[in-house]
Design a protein around this motif. Structure first.
Motif, PDB file in Angstrom:
ATOM      1  N   ARG A   1     -27.168  11.585  81.192  1.00  0.00           N
ATOM      2  CA  ARG A   1     -27.306  10.134  81.399  1.00  0.00           C
ATOM      3  C   ARG A   1     -27.095   9.394  80.081  1.00  0.00           C
ATOM      4  NH1 ARG A   1     -32.561   8.436  83.540  1.00  0.00           N
ATOM      5  NH2 ARG A   1     -31.476   6.962  84.916  1.00  0.00           N
ATOM      6  N   PHE A   2     -26.292   8.337  80.142  1.00  0.00           N
ATOM      7  CA  PHE A   2     -25.928   7.541  78.964  1.00  0.00           C
ATOM      8  C   PHE A   2     -26.680   6.221  78.952  1.00  0.00           C
ATOM      9  CE2 PHE A   2     -23.526   4.182  76.951  1.00  0.00           C
ATOM     10  CZ  PHE A   2     -23.019   4.748  75.799  1.00  0.00           C
TER      11      PHE A   2
ATOM     12  N   VAL B   1     -30.446  15.463  80.371  1.00  0.00           N
ATOM     13  CA  VAL B   1     -30.195  15.048  78.988  1.00  0.00           C
ATOM     14  C   VAL B   1     -29.899  13.553  79.003  1.00  0.00           C
ATOM     15  CG1 VAL B   1     -28.677  15.269  76.985  1.00  0.00           C
ATOM     16  CG2 VAL B   1     -29.341  17.309  78.281  1.00  0.00           C
ATOM     17  N   GLU B   2     -30.636  12.800  78.206  1.00  0.00           N
ATOM     18  CA  GLU B   2     -30.436  11.358  78.076  1.00  0.00           C
ATOM     19  C   GLU B   2     -30.093  11.044  76.627  1.00  0.00           C
ATOM     20  OE1 GLU B   2     -33.407   9.616  81.489  1.00  0.00           O
ATOM     21  OE2 GLU B   2     -34.251  10.029  79.512  1.00  0.00           O
TER      22      GLU B   2
ATOM     23  N   VAL C   1     -31.413  11.724  71.385  1.00  0.00           N
ATOM     24  CA  VAL C   1     -31.146  12.692  72.454  1.00  0.00           C
ATOM     25  C   VAL C   1     -32.471  13.184  73.029  1.00  0.00           C
ATOM     26  CG1 VAL C   1     -30.005  14.862  73.065  1.00  0.00           C
ATOM     27  CG2 VAL C   1     -29.048  13.409  71.253  1.00  0.00           C
ATOM     28  N   TYR C   2     -32.605  13.031  74.346  1.00  0.00           N
ATOM     29  CA  TYR C   2     -33.784  13.511  75.057  1.00  0.00           C
ATOM     30  C   TYR C   2     -33.388  14.666  75.971  1.00  0.00           C
ATOM     31  CZ  TYR C   2     -36.360   9.240  73.820  1.00  0.00           C
ATOM     32  OH  TYR C   2     -36.997   8.226  73.139  1.00  0.00           O
TER      33      TYR C   2
ATOM     34  N   GLU D   1     -38.084  14.868  76.332  1.00  0.00           N
ATOM     35  CA  GLU D   1     -38.555  15.114  74.968  1.00  0.00           C
ATOM     36  C   GLU D   1     -37.479  14.717  73.966  1.00  0.00           C
ATOM     37  OE1 GLU D   1     -40.115  18.732  72.039  1.00  0.00           O
ATOM     38  OE2 GLU D   1     -39.871  19.080  74.196  1.00  0.00           O
ATOM     39  N   LEU D   2     -37.838  13.833  73.026  1.00  0.00           N
ATOM     40  CA  LEU D   2     -36.900  13.388  71.999  1.00  0.00           C
ATOM     41  C   LEU D   2     -36.690  14.490  70.979  1.00  0.00           C
ATOM     42  CD1 LEU D   2     -35.229  11.144  70.588  1.00  0.00           C
ATOM     43  CD2 LEU D   2     -37.363  10.437  69.462  1.00  0.00           C
ATOM     44  N   LEU D   3     -35.429  14.862  70.756  1.00  0.00           N
ATOM     45  CA  LEU D   3     -35.114  15.882  69.772  1.00  0.00           C
ATOM     46  C   LEU D   3     -35.057  15.264  68.384  1.00  0.00           C
ATOM     47  CD1 LEU D   3     -32.276  17.879  71.589  1.00  0.00           C
ATOM     48  CD2 LEU D   3     -34.758  18.040  71.863  1.00  0.00           C
ATOM     49  N   ASP D   4     -35.340  16.060  67.365  1.00  0.00           N
ATOM     50  CA  ASP D   4     -35.275  15.553  65.997  1.00  0.00           C
ATOM     51  C   ASP D   4     -33.927  15.849  65.350  1.00  0.00           C
ATOM     52  OD1 ASP D   4     -35.452  18.254  65.552  1.00  0.00           O
ATOM     53  OD2 ASP D   4     -37.392  18.187  64.527  1.00  0.00           O
ATOM     54  N   ASP D   5     -32.984  16.369  66.120  1.00  0.00           N
ATOM     55  CA  ASP D   5     -31.665  16.715  65.609  1.00  0.00           C
ATOM     56  C   ASP D   5     -30.674  16.631  66.764  1.00  0.00           C
ATOM     57  OD1 ASP D   5     -29.405  17.810  64.431  1.00  0.00           O
ATOM     58  OD2 ASP D   5     -30.405  19.605  63.678  1.00  0.00           O
ATOM     59  N   TYR D   6     -29.530  15.989  66.545  1.00  0.00           N
ATOM     60  CA  TYR D   6     -28.551  15.857  67.616  1.00  0.00           C
ATOM     61  C   TYR D   6     -27.420  16.879  67.514  1.00  0.00           C
ATOM     62  CZ  TYR D   6     -25.686  13.337  64.156  1.00  0.00           C
ATOM     63  OH  TYR D   6     -24.957  12.977  63.041  1.00  0.00           O
TER      64      TYR D   6
END
Length: 223
Positions: free
Chosen positions: A101-102, A66-67, A200-201, A205-210
Motif C-alpha cells: 500500500r502506497f 507493507v505500507e 516503511v511499515y 511496525e515501522l522499520l528503522d531501515d528501508y
C-alpha cells in the motif's frame, strides 16, 4: 526532448546513497516558479477530487501488509522505489505473500514537485488502475533529477507511454486537483509521527531501515 525512464539515475545516484538509512527529513524550499505545460496541453480547469482508493498491489488476504509513505522529490524514496520496491514486488507481491500500500507524504522536499508529482500520479491512478499508477511512480522517480527543469514534460510523456492522457496528467501536476487526497495521506503519516521518508511499515511496525535486507527480513519474520 522526450525523457527516458532511466536518463537521470546516474546523476542523482550518489546523492541518494549518502546516509541511506536516514531518509528525507526536510526540504530545500526550491520549486518551479510557473508551469511550463507541453505544447497543445490546454485542457481547461480540472475538477477537484476529494478521495481515491488506496493505491495497492497484492491480494487482500495476503499474510503481510507493507505500507510505504513517500515524497516524490526525496532522493531516498527514489532509491527505495527503484532498488527495493521491485524486489518486494517480484519476491513477495507477485507470489501473493504481501499486500503493498502506497501513501503520499510530501514533506515537502521540493515545494513544487513533492506535491505536483503526487497529483500527477493520482491522475494516472484515477484514469487507469493501480498497476499503471505504480508503473508511473517508478518512471517519475527514475527521472527525479530533472523534475525541477522539465517535470511537466516528463509526467506528460510517462503518462502517454502508459496509455493515459499525458496532457491531463501534466495539467493535474500544475493544478493539483488531487491535493485533498494527498493532504489526507500526509495527515495519516503525521498522525503516525513518521520520522521521514520513505517510512516503511511491515504489518503495522515501522522499520528503522528501508534497505532491501531490512525489509525482506521483516517480511520473512511475518511469514
Amino acid at each position: 526532448m522526450r525523457p527516458t525512464r532511466r536518463a537521470y539515475l546516474a546523476a542523482i545516484g550518489g546523492t541518494a546513497a549518502v546516509g541511506a538509512t536516514a531518509g528525507c527529513l526536510g526540504g530545500s524550499g526550491s520549486g518551479s516558479e510557473s508551469a511550463d505545460l507541453p505544447d497543445g496541453c490546454d485542457v481547461g480547469t480540472l475538477e477537484s477530487v476529494s478521495s481515491l482508493p488506496r493505491p495497492t498491489l497484492g491480494p487482500e488476504d495476503a499474510p503481510v501488509t507493507v505500507e510505504v509513505f513517500e515524497d516524490f522529490a526525496c532522493p531516498h524514496c527514489q532509491t527505495f522505489t527503484t532498488d527495493v520496491y521491485p524486489e518486494i514486488k517480484s519476491n513477495y507481491v507477485d507470489a501473493g505473500d504481501v499486500r503493498y500500500r502506497f501513501f503520499d507524504f510530501p514533506i515537502p522536499v521540493d515545494e513544487t514537485w513533492s506535491w505536483a508529482a503526487a497529483s500527477a500520479a493520482r491522475a494516472v491512478q484515477d484514469r487507469a488502475d493501480d498497476e499503471t499508477f505504480f508503473a508511473f511512480t517508478e518512471g517519475v522517480y527514475e527521472n527525479q533529477g530533472d523534475l525541477s527543469e522539465n517535470g511537466y514534460q516528463i509526467v506528460h510523456d510517462l503518462a502517454d507511454e502508459l496509455g493515459v492522457d499525458g496532457c491531463a496528467v501534466a495539467a493535474a501536476a500544475d493544478q493539483e486537483p488531487y491535493r485533498e487526497v494527498v493532504e489526507a495521506d500526509r495527515q495519516t503519516g503525521s498522525d503516525r509521527d513518521i520520522p521521514g521518508t520513505p517510512a516503511v511499515y511491515v504489518n503495522g511496525e515501522l522499520l528503522d531501515d528501508y534497505q532491501w535486507d531490512a525489509v525482506s527480513s521483516a517480511i520473512d519474520s511475518q511469514l
